[in-house]
Design an enzyme around this catalytic site. Sequence first.
Site, PDB file in Angstrom:
ATOM      1  N   LYS A  23       1.393  -0.863  -0.145  1.00 38.64           N
ATOM      2  CA  LYS A  23      -0.315   0.474  -0.371  1.00 38.64           C
ATOM      3  C   LYS A  23       0.990   1.193   0.339  1.00 38.64           C
ATOM      4  O   LYS A  23       0.617   1.930  -0.915  1.00 38.64           O
ATOM      5  CB  LYS A  23      -0.981  -0.263   1.090  1.00 38.64           C
ATOM      6  CG  LYS A  23      -2.011   1.362   1.445  1.00 38.64           C
ATOM      7  CD  LYS A  23      -2.375   1.132   2.450  1.00 38.64           C
ATOM      8  CE  LYS A  23      -3.434   2.299   3.564  1.00 38.64           C
ATOM      9  NZ  LYS A  23      -2.424   2.907   3.666  1.00 38.64           N
ATOM     10  N   ALA A  32       1.571 -16.222  -2.671  1.00 36.01           N
ATOM     11  CA  ALA A  32       1.444 -17.352  -3.091  1.00 36.01           C
ATOM     12  C   ALA A  32       0.185 -19.257  -1.592  1.00 36.01           C
ATOM     13  O   ALA A  32       0.787 -19.167  -1.043  1.00 36.01           O
ATOM     14  CB  ALA A  32       2.853 -18.024  -2.808  1.00 36.01           C
ATOM     15  N   TYR A  63      -1.179 -24.045   9.656  1.00 38.14           N
ATOM     16  CA  TYR A  63      -0.847 -23.672   8.220  1.00 38.14           C
ATOM     17  C   TYR A  63      -1.835 -23.102   7.198  1.00 38.14           C
ATOM     18  O   TYR A  63      -1.733 -22.196   7.011  1.00 38.14           O
ATOM     19  CB  TYR A  63      -0.107 -24.916   7.405  1.00 38.14           C
ATOM     20  CG  TYR A  63       0.453 -24.740   6.102  1.00 38.14           C
ATOM     21  CD1 TYR A  63       1.438 -23.265   5.943  1.00 38.14           C
ATOM     22  CD2 TYR A  63       0.232 -25.572   4.903  1.00 38.14           C
ATOM     23  CE1 TYR A  63       1.853 -23.126   4.607  1.00 38.14           C
ATOM     24  CE2 TYR A  63       0.230 -24.694   3.906  1.00 38.14           C
ATOM     25  CZ  TYR A  63       1.379 -23.539   3.452  1.00 38.14           C
ATOM     26  OH  TYR A  63       1.787 -23.630   2.296  1.00 38.14           O
ATOM     27  N   LYS A  67      -3.244 -19.432   6.144  1.00 38.20           N
ATOM     28  CA  LYS A  67      -2.924 -19.542   4.596  1.00 38.20           C
ATOM     29  C   LYS A  67      -4.804 -19.144   4.007  1.00 38.20           C
ATOM     30  O   LYS A  67      -4.639 -18.173   3.307  1.00 38.20           O
ATOM     31  CB  LYS A  67      -2.909 -20.447   3.611  1.00 38.20           C
ATOM     32  CG  LYS A  67      -1.541 -21.145   4.094  1.00 38.20           C
ATOM     33  CD  LYS A  67      -0.127 -19.689   3.898  1.00 38.20           C
ATOM     34  CE  LYS A  67      -0.150 -20.051   2.246  1.00 38.20           C
ATOM     35  NZ  LYS A  67       1.285 -19.400   1.694  1.00 38.20           N
ATOM     36  N   THR A  93       4.114 -29.513  -5.256  1.00 43.54           N
ATOM     37  CA  THR A  93       4.694 -29.380  -6.673  1.00 43.54           C
ATOM     38  C   THR A  93       6.254 -29.565  -6.550  1.00 43.54           C
ATOM     39  O   THR A  93       6.248 -29.975  -4.924  1.00 43.54           O
ATOM     40  CB  THR A  93       5.004 -27.713  -6.371  1.00 43.54           C
ATOM     41  OG1 THR A  93       3.574 -27.277  -6.703  1.00 43.54           O
ATOM     42  CG2 THR A  93       5.526 -27.312  -8.245  1.00 43.54           C
ATOM     43  N   ARG A 104       8.510 -34.093   2.580  1.00 44.55           N
ATOM     44  CA  ARG A 104       7.644 -34.166   1.678  1.00 44.55           C
ATOM     45  C   ARG A 104       7.572 -35.756   1.186  1.00 44.55           C
ATOM     46  O   ARG A 104       8.004 -36.118   0.506  1.00 44.55           O
ATOM     47  CB  ARG A 104       7.015 -33.252   0.435  1.00 44.55           C
ATOM     48  CG  ARG A 104       6.917 -32.006   1.339  1.00 44.55           C
ATOM     49  CD  ARG A 104       5.975 -30.595   0.780  1.00 44.55           C
ATOM     50  NE  ARG A 104       7.173 -30.081   1.116  1.00 44.55           N
ATOM     51  CZ  ARG A 104       7.707 -29.566   0.202  1.00 44.55           C
ATOM     52  NH1 ARG A 104       6.437 -28.552  -1.087  1.00 44.55           N
ATOM     53  NH2 ARG A 104       8.236 -28.071   0.325  1.00 44.55           N
TER      54      ARG A 104
END
Length: 229
Positions: A23, A32, A63, A67, A93, A104
């Site tokens: 701003k 993201a 999380y 988000k 991803t 992961r």
Amino acid sequence: MSYPIETMRVNSEGTMHLLYLAKEKQAAFFLASTSEIYGNPTVHPQPESYYGNVNSVGARSCYNEAKRYAEAITYWMNRKYGIPVRVIRIFNTFGPKMDLNDGRVITNFINEIMSKQNLTIYGDGRQTRSFQYIDDLLEGIVRLLSTTYEQPVNLGNPEEVTILEVAQILKELMKSNAQLEFLPLPEDDPRRRKPDITISRTIMDWEPAISLHDALARTIHYYQGQYIH
Ligand code: UDP
């Protein structure tokens, strides 16, 4: 989950601070976001219009709730102050250069095969995910930034597989006969996940160009020291 409070603060307060900076500098803001905001989805595949099914006090809430807050404040700053925004929801991803110990599934399996350990399957391995290659994600981001579209956009590969199938493909590609070791399923682990990418196809003619098989092959090459760009 090792840093739950920090995770919440980065995604809530951190996002808010950056929005105030945007701003002040009259900059546009790129968020993201993540498919995690859909939680354990009851709609399949997940379009951007789906509100999600999230446990606000569960194991993943540090999380996914943070988000969700990040999305909420991004759109309120957009409405109130006119900050231009672009928002993507990234589905699973992977690709070269990930930390092999990041926890992961694909890096865990590659790491386990390379170090001749059993493959750790959480639950029965029949839960699904839709994995996209990093280059496809980057192409989607670049394309979105050149549009004026301000609503959330899913970026993911709709090729849905079970975790058992991922293990099998990796074993074949790496010529491994690793055994499967079944461990308890973590709390609130989503059962299915697959993006509906109608919007990204429509507004920017984007869809993944790299199949899961090729993406895994490229990633394995990297970890075996034969990186192909
Ligand atoms: N998973 C697994 N073994 C592992 C790591 C993960 O079976 O060594 C499972 C995990 O329970 C989940 C899926 O693989 O169902 C994807 O996990 P990841 O952490 O990669 O992504 P996310 O759950 O955030 O989609």
